[in-house]
Design a protein around this motif. Structure first.
Motif, PDB file in Angstrom:
ATOM      1  N   PRO A  83      49.330  42.912  41.129  1.00  0.00           N
ATOM      2  CA  PRO A  83      50.547  43.117  41.930  1.00  0.00           C
ATOM      3  C   PRO A  83      50.481  44.445  42.693  1.00  0.00           C
ATOM      4  N   GLU A  84      51.090  44.476  43.877  1.00  0.00           N
ATOM      5  CA  GLU A  84      51.152  45.724  44.636  1.00  0.00           C
ATOM      6  C   GLU A  84      51.819  46.777  43.760  1.00  0.00           C
ATOM      7  N   GLN A 112      48.412  41.161  47.152  1.00  0.00           N
ATOM      8  CA  GLN A 112      47.893  40.306  46.102  1.00  0.00           C
ATOM      9  C   GLN A 112      47.402  38.991  46.690  1.00  0.00           C
ATOM     10  N   SER A 140      49.692  33.997  37.306  1.00  0.00           N
ATOM     11  CA  SER A 140      50.777  34.597  38.092  1.00  0.00           C
ATOM     12  C   SER A 140      50.366  34.857  39.538  1.00  0.00           C
ATOM     13  N   THR A 141      49.076  34.746  39.832  1.00  0.00           N
ATOM     14  CA  THR A 141      48.605  34.975  41.201  1.00  0.00           C
ATOM     15  C   THR A 141      48.591  33.694  42.032  1.00  0.00           C
ATOM     16  N   GLN A 144      49.176  33.067  46.089  1.00  0.00           N
ATOM     17  CA  GLN A 144      49.160  34.333  46.826  1.00  0.00           C
ATOM     18  C   GLN A 144      47.960  34.369  47.769  1.00  0.00           C
ATOM     19  N   ARG A 149      54.188  38.142  51.762  1.00  0.00           N
ATOM     20  CA  ARG A 149      53.063  39.066  51.926  1.00  0.00           C
ATOM     21  C   ARG A 149      52.437  38.909  53.314  1.00  0.00           C
TER      22      ARG A 149
END
Length: 165
Positions: A83-84, A112, A140-141, A144, A149
């Protein structure tokens, strides 16, 4: 003003960001994979993107940045699986800035991306607890970089292009 967007992408994350940046640029522009670019001659501005691999800039990208950006207006963008705001991002960004120290670096952007399943599988099998933890973050990615984003990438493109004029 002639602008180049060039990138390396293994799983498509960085390519999505490159396309978002490219779509937002005004004027004469080109988008090319890094493998198609031999120099930045003829460009007034270059957006250069890559995925973070093994917690660093890919070697081919380091070579390109150090050998082709001297005196050039550039902006760097990168994708990663964390995460950023994750602490390690600062070292990755710093490494990119150091590698392109002779360039006129107008800005950096990171976001991400989706962690590829083979990488998740490898990390989950690692003996290092930190590597396992990264593997556990994999689901969780999914999806993305998402639209929010990509919107930030487009804002980055407009901001950088306005600085280069």
């Amino acid at each position: 003003m002639k602008t180049l967007v060039t990138y390396m992408s293994q799983s498509g994350n960085t390519k999505k960001v490159a396309e978002a940046i490219y779509g937002e640029l005004a004027g004469e522009k080109e988008i090319k994979a890094l493998s198609e670019v031999t120099s930045l001659e003829g460009y007034d501005l270059a957006f250069i993107g890559f995925p973070v691999l093994q917690f660093d800039i890919p070697p081919k990208m380091k070579e390109f940045l150090s050998g082709n950006t001297k005196g050039k207006n550039i902006a760097i963008f990168m994708t990663h699986a964390v995460p950023e705001g994750f602490e390690a991002i600062h070292s990755w960004t710093g490494s990119a800035q150091q590698t392109a120290a002779d360039a006129n670096l107008l800005g950096t952007f990171d976001c991400q991306g989706e962690l590829a399943q083979p990488v998740i599988d490898m990390l989950l099998k690692a003996e290092d607890p930190q590597m396992k933890a990264f593997g556990e973050m994999g689901p969780s990615t999914k999806g993305q970089p998402d639209e929010s984003r990509l919107r930030k990438a487009r804002e980055f493109a407009r901001d950088i292009q306005s600085k280069a004029k």
